[in-house]
Scaffold this active site. Structure first.
Site, short mmCIF file in Angstrom:
data_model
loop_
_atom_site.label_atom_id
_atom_site.label_comp_id
_atom_site.label_asym_id
_atom_site.label_seq_id
_atom_site.Cartn_x
_atom_site.Cartn_y
_atom_site.Cartn_z
CG ASP A 1 -1.98 -1.00 1.23
OD1 ASP A 1 -2.02 -1.82 0.30
OD2 ASP A 1 -2.80 -1.00 2.17
CG HIS B 1 2.32 0.03 4.37
ND1 HIS B 1 2.17 -0.94 5.33
CD2 HIS B 1 1.12 0.66 4.25
CE1 HIS B 1 0.91 -0.90 5.79
NE2 HIS B 1 0.27 0.06 5.14
#
Length: 232
Positions: free
Chosen positions: A57, A199
């Site tokens: 993400d 991430h």
């Protein structure tokens, strides 16, 4: 049974078991009809291997995403990137690289808003603006969205025809930024069909992700993108 016929049956059953039908029972029933119970048992374990989906993400990151893409390419692994609209500008080359190298690109809103805490009109705008940006770069509208904080607004599908994708394993990579801790979380919680959340904006995440890939490949896992996981 002649040797050539046996080989054909084994190959046919193996292919049937590997085909990603939504219902695994359909695959098994078809294979059983061809080969019978005995031959089915011989090839079922070899044809089935556990699958995981590695997802990232908040990117793309000009500093860290290129290192991650390079490491994944070296290992022949595809991942899913849920990217933020505000991070696309200036990083169009990275978005195109993701697509060209076989990764799946999803939507993570424009400003990382919590979708259930804003008016529906703003939630739709955040999503659609990012969809348009991704389309302008790749020529494809994304079908999958990772809601920031895992928060999905009720009835949002009325204006957004996308599938929200959540996760099974939260590595907490953004919080601890410790390679060993991230790897241990995955090692403890991984299972067939797991979706791993990371991430691509930290060096520790890049290092940990590649260690996770090496570890799970050694354990016999296959890495797939989330669209492949969903149609299993």
């Amino acid at each position: 049974m002649k040797k050539g016929k046996i080989l054909f049956v084994v190959l046919a059953v193996t292919v049937l078991l590997a085909v990603p039908f939504r219902n695994r029972e359909v695959r098994i029933a078809a294979a059983r009809a061809i080969a019978g119970e005995g031959m089915l048992r011989l090839v079922e374990d070899a044809a089935e291997c556990p699958r995981v989906a590695l997802t990232f993400d908040d990117g793309p990151s000009r500093k860290y995403t290129p290192m991650l893409l390079e490491g994944l390419k070296e290992r022949g692994v595809h991942a899913t990137f849920f990217i933020m609209g505000k991070n696309i500008e200036g990083n169009e080359d990275l978005v195109r690289q993701m697509q060209e190298e076989g990764h799946l690109i999803g939507n993570h809103t424009y400003n990382h808003v919590q979708l259930n805490r804003v008016p529906q009109s703003l939630a739709c705008e955040e999503i659609q603006k990012t969809n348009n940006q991704i389309y302008e770069v790749t020529g494809v509208y994304p079908s999958y969205i990772r809601p920031p904080f895992g928060a999905w607004q009720e009835n949002l599908e009325l204006c957004v025809t996308m599938l929200p994708v959540f996760w099974d394993i939260d590595t907490l990579d953004w919080k601890n930024q410790n390679v060993d801790s991230i790897v241990k979380i995955v090692e403890k919680e991984v299972k067939d069909g797991a979706i791993i959340l990371m991430h691509d904006e930290y060096q520790t995440t890049v290092d940990a992700a590649l260690k996770v890939v090496d570890m799970l490949l050694e354990k016999g896992y296959e890495f797939v993108t989330v669209d492949e996981m969903i149609v299993m």
